[in-house]
Design a protein around this motif. Sequence first.
Motif, short mmCIF file in Angstrom:
data_model
loop_
_atom_site.label_atom_id
_atom_site.label_comp_id
_atom_site.label_asym_id
_atom_site.label_seq_id
_atom_site.Cartn_x
_atom_site.Cartn_y
_atom_site.Cartn_z
N SER A 217 0.88 -1.16 0.00
CA SER A 217 0.00 0.00 0.00
C SER A 217 0.91 1.21 0.00
O SER A 217 1.52 1.55 1.02
CB SER A 217 -0.91 0.01 1.23
OG SER A 217 -1.78 1.11 1.19
N GLY A 222 -2.61 6.18 0.80
CA GLY A 222 -3.09 6.76 2.05
C GLY A 222 -3.03 8.26 2.13
O GLY A 222 -3.64 8.87 3.02
N THR A 266 -4.71 1.62 5.73
CA THR A 266 -5.05 0.91 4.50
C THR A 266 -4.36 -0.45 4.42
O THR A 266 -4.94 -1.42 3.93
CB THR A 266 -4.67 1.75 3.26
OG1 THR A 266 -3.26 2.00 3.26
CG2 THR A 266 -5.42 3.07 3.25
N TYR A 275 -7.91 -7.08 -0.86
CA TYR A 275 -7.80 -5.83 -1.62
C TYR A 275 -8.94 -5.58 -2.59
O TYR A 275 -9.22 -4.45 -2.99
CB TYR A 275 -6.48 -5.83 -2.42
CG TYR A 275 -6.44 -6.87 -3.52
CD1 TYR A 275 -6.94 -6.60 -4.78
CD2 TYR A 275 -5.92 -8.14 -3.28
CE1 TYR A 275 -6.94 -7.56 -5.79
CE2 TYR A 275 -5.91 -9.10 -4.27
CZ TYR A 275 -6.42 -8.81 -5.52
OH TYR A 275 -6.41 -9.77 -6.49
N TYR A 279 -9.47 -2.06 -4.37
CA TYR A 279 -8.26 -1.88 -5.16
C TYR A 279 -8.08 -2.99 -6.19
O TYR A 279 -8.68 -4.07 -6.08
CB TYR A 279 -7.02 -1.87 -4.24
CG TYR A 279 -7.09 -0.83 -3.15
CD1 TYR A 279 -6.87 0.52 -3.45
CD2 TYR A 279 -7.37 -1.18 -1.83
CE1 TYR A 279 -6.94 1.49 -2.45
CE2 TYR A 279 -7.45 -0.22 -0.83
CZ TYR A 279 -7.23 1.11 -1.14
OH TYR A 279 -7.31 2.06 -0.16
N GLU A 308 -6.06 2.27 -6.97
CA GLU A 308 -7.43 2.57 -6.59
C GLU A 308 -8.42 2.05 -7.62
O GLU A 308 -8.24 2.21 -8.82
CB GLU A 308 -7.62 4.09 -6.46
CG GLU A 308 -6.99 4.69 -5.23
CD GLU A 308 -7.22 6.19 -5.15
OE1 GLU A 308 -7.61 6.78 -6.17
OE2 GLU A 308 -6.99 6.76 -4.07
N TYR A 312 -11.70 7.00 -3.19
CA TYR A 312 -10.98 6.83 -1.93
C TYR A 312 -11.84 7.19 -0.73
O TYR A 312 -11.59 6.74 0.40
CB TYR A 312 -9.71 7.67 -1.92
CG TYR A 312 -9.94 9.16 -1.82
CD1 TYR A 312 -10.03 9.79 -0.58
CD2 TYR A 312 -10.08 9.95 -2.96
CE1 TYR A 312 -10.25 11.15 -0.47
CE2 TYR A 312 -10.31 11.31 -2.86
CZ TYR A 312 -10.39 11.90 -1.62
OH TYR A 312 -10.61 13.25 -1.52
N VAL A 315 -13.13 4.30 1.33
CA VAL A 315 -12.18 3.78 2.30
C VAL A 315 -12.08 4.72 3.49
O VAL A 315 -12.01 4.29 4.64
CB VAL A 315 -10.80 3.57 1.65
CG1 VAL A 315 -9.81 2.98 2.65
CG2 VAL A 315 -10.90 2.67 0.41
N GLN A 316 -12.09 6.00 3.22
CA GLN A 316 -12.02 7.00 4.28
C GLN A 316 -13.19 6.83 5.25
O GLN A 316 -13.00 6.87 6.48
CB GLN A 316 -12.04 8.39 3.67
CG GLN A 316 -12.00 9.54 4.67
CD GLN A 316 -11.83 10.87 3.97
OE1 GLN A 316 -10.79 11.16 3.39
NE2 GLN A 316 -12.87 11.70 4.00
#
Length: 330
Positions: A217, A222, A266, A275, A279, A308, A312, A315-316
């Motif tokens: 990662s 990140g 991450t 993943y 991803y 990605e 994102y 994920v956040q």
Amino acid sequence: MKYLIALVSLCIFLLSAAQAQKATHKPVNIIFDSDMGPDYDDVGAITILHALADKGEANILATMASTKYEGVAAVLNVFNTYFKRPNIPVGVPKGNAIDLRDFQHWTDTLIARYPHKIKTNNEAQDAVKLYRKILASQPDNSVTIVTVGFLTNLSNLLNTKSDEFSPLNGKQLIQKKVKLLVCMGGKFPSGYEFNVMKDAPASQNVYGNWPSQVIFSGFEIGEKIKVGIPLIHNQSIKNDPVKDVFRISIPLAKEDSTGRKSWDETAVLVAIKGYSQFYTLHPGKIKVEADGKNTWDNNGKGQAYLIEKVDYKQVQQLIDELIMHQPGKK
């Protein structure tokens, strides 16, 4: 009557399918290796580790420090104790290692405010010996290692010879027991990144000789994921070391005003959840120069870095939810 029989049959089928699915999704046997400062994304990472363990998705075998500042063992034990796993083994480098800690002094606050049995690094186990002991005791091809700090411990592990735990040398033991290594490290396709640079000889050794699959990662993953603001504004969460760290640290840097970047989190997510939800993988192999710069060989084998696949912010949002996890809640 036929309808009732059909309904019962369907219920039995669905129950069997659910049980089969549960059986195939065993908890990930995981070793967490972290510099636990100077940055505080390590705090988010260990919180996610425990949150997913509470959900039955992970079995935490050990928490390792890849740095040796006095107090790092105590800090790891603070989090393990807070999340009701005080007996998780803690390893610390006993030889040469990086000695870096947090400039915000959140580690001091945690040690002063929260319970922990391990008071000094001398009370923790030698990280490399602990690695060998744990790996030797696990089933073949069953352990995932996630490293979110320096590669010092893993390099030393690679260099070990047979001992009381196993007749295998380090590389043989890793090849036999480790299924996957997930690293927060590198900047892709090329660049300088702190975890790789800081102990560049260790990075060269690990990434050049590691015998299992490796997923990176990278810095770019990140960098844009910023978390912690919902946590520090959550009034229902009190006496929480995770909240304390983000509460102390976020105001001390202008760039953190919208949340702290989430590199380490991450890596833990991918190590436990896989993943593919967020991803895709770019296969090849990393190359590390003497000064710590990394490049990428697209023709290399056995390694890959994350690309990605979704926004994102998904994920956040997940990370923000997980770092608000309270101990013992599923």
